[in-house]
Design an enzyme around this catalytic site. Sequence first.
Site, mmCIF file in Angstrom:
data_model
loop_
_atom_site.group_PDB
_atom_site.id
_atom_site.type_symbol
_atom_site.label_atom_id
_atom_site.label_comp_id
_atom_site.label_asym_id
_atom_site.label_seq_id
_atom_site.Cartn_x
_atom_site.Cartn_y
_atom_site.Cartn_z
ATOM 1 C CG ASN A 11 -1.760 0.952 1.402
ATOM 2 O OD1 ASN A 11 -1.357 1.917 0.852
ATOM 3 N ND2 ASN A 11 -2.681 1.175 2.726
ATOM 4 N NE ARG A 94 -6.166 1.872 -0.631
ATOM 5 C CZ ARG A 94 -5.946 2.676 0.335
ATOM 6 N NH1 ARG A 94 -4.951 3.167 0.916
ATOM 7 N NH2 ARG A 94 -6.967 3.666 0.666
ATOM 8 C CG HIS A 183 -13.157 4.091 2.887
ATOM 9 N ND1 HIS A 183 -14.042 4.516 3.253
ATOM 10 C CD2 HIS A 183 -11.853 4.268 3.146
ATOM 11 C CE1 HIS A 183 -13.317 5.333 3.685
ATOM 12 N NE2 HIS A 183 -11.484 5.011 4.107
ATOM 13 N NE ARG A 244 -10.721 13.122 3.652
ATOM 14 C CZ ARG A 244 -10.303 11.544 3.721
ATOM 15 N NH1 ARG A 244 -11.973 10.867 3.160
ATOM 16 N NH2 ARG A 244 -9.016 10.659 3.185
ATOM 17 C CD GLU A 387 -8.908 -1.267 4.587
ATOM 18 O OE1 GLU A 387 -8.782 -1.057 5.500
ATOM 19 O OE2 GLU A 387 -9.314 -0.558 3.008
#
Length: 402
Positions: A11, A94, A183, A244, A387
């Site tokens: 990743n 990823r 995601h 955010r 993940e």
Amino acid sequence: MTAASRVLVLNSGSSSVKYQLLDMSAHARLATGLVERIGEETSRLVHTPLNGGERRERGGRVADHEEALRAVAEELAADGLGLDSPELAAIGHRVVHGGLTFTEPTVIDEKVLAEIERLVPLAPLHNPANLTGIRTARSLRPDLPQVAVFDTAFHTTMPEHAARYAIDRETADAHRIRRYGFHGTSHAFVSRATAALLGKDPAETNVIVLHLGNGASASAVRGGRCVDTSMGLTPLEGLVMGTRSGDLDPAVIFHLMRVAGMDADEVDRLLNKKSGLVGLCGDNDMREIQRRIERNDEAARLAFDIYVHRLKKYIGAYCAVLGRVDAVAFTAGVGENAAPVREAALTGLDGLGLRVDAELNSVRSDRPRLISPPDSRVAVAVVPTDEELEIARQTYELVGTK
Ligand code: ADP
């Protein structure tokens, strides 16, 4: 000779590389680690072998991704897990943005690289870092299959009426403006694991997945396929997140530009980095916010309430989208650990068949578990996401058996 069954998952972020080495036939994790602050004087590599060895750390400047991956390869080799091992079947990467092109994990070749490059304008921070990681890994093992697993892929099943914004079609199409969602690897993994927890076939299970980490997104999954998700063109839309804003009236942006004299980059920074929990109360860590609430801190209380209110609205909306809901699943840092968030988000939703058992909700565990009372019409679950395992699984499925 035994068949190659190891997958290295990479990743690659803009200044970091996280990695895990998994053995897919032994169902074992062999090593995990990260290189952070790449390009700075204070770079650091932390490597943890999971076969009984000691965690190791190295300091000293790591100039770029190539040097980072070489250092990772050295650490793995020191544990007898080197990248040159015949047991390594593939590397799974990823990749954040796959646009509409990539609906599935894809074996990387020059054409795939060019397409990921073409999608850079849609993910200017992430895709270039992902590409650097892929190019470096390919230079280290040019003969090895490498697979891209896209954050957006799981959401490509969204119907047009959920994926399109209600703006001028020509303009939207010219600039590829639509809702992509992110995601996806986590939403895929958790929706399937939730069906397994209920003892049901994923193809017959409807799940609302709430991925609440520093970034946060919700998805509505019908029979294993995503039909709606809260993130959009970028990961800014939807839930309140660590830094955010999530949803807001788009006119806030023109207002800030016209009235507050901000330019596009300043508004971008404000909404992505200085909003959400951190903008509301100065902290983006839910643990700290909970500690402050216990001390009657009003700003922390309000931040928590705004966070939960938005979450509740999405749960209600996705109950409506799905019609029949079998389970609501909480995952990621906040979802897996913050019992007060789970409780507050579902309080008052008995009418939708959603209830939480206080005692079950307070149990701490790293295993998938139900937190609803046994007679609850809709199951409520906490399902730790993984993940890396999902990327390894998808990679291995594609190349491991060949
Ligand atoms: P990322 O999006 O960075 O992968 P994670 O899924 O690791 O994020 O979630 C990180 C967030 O999880 C932290 O910012 C923190 O708010 C929250 N978190 C982690 N542990 C706890 C805990 N025990 N209680 C409440 N929140 C927690």
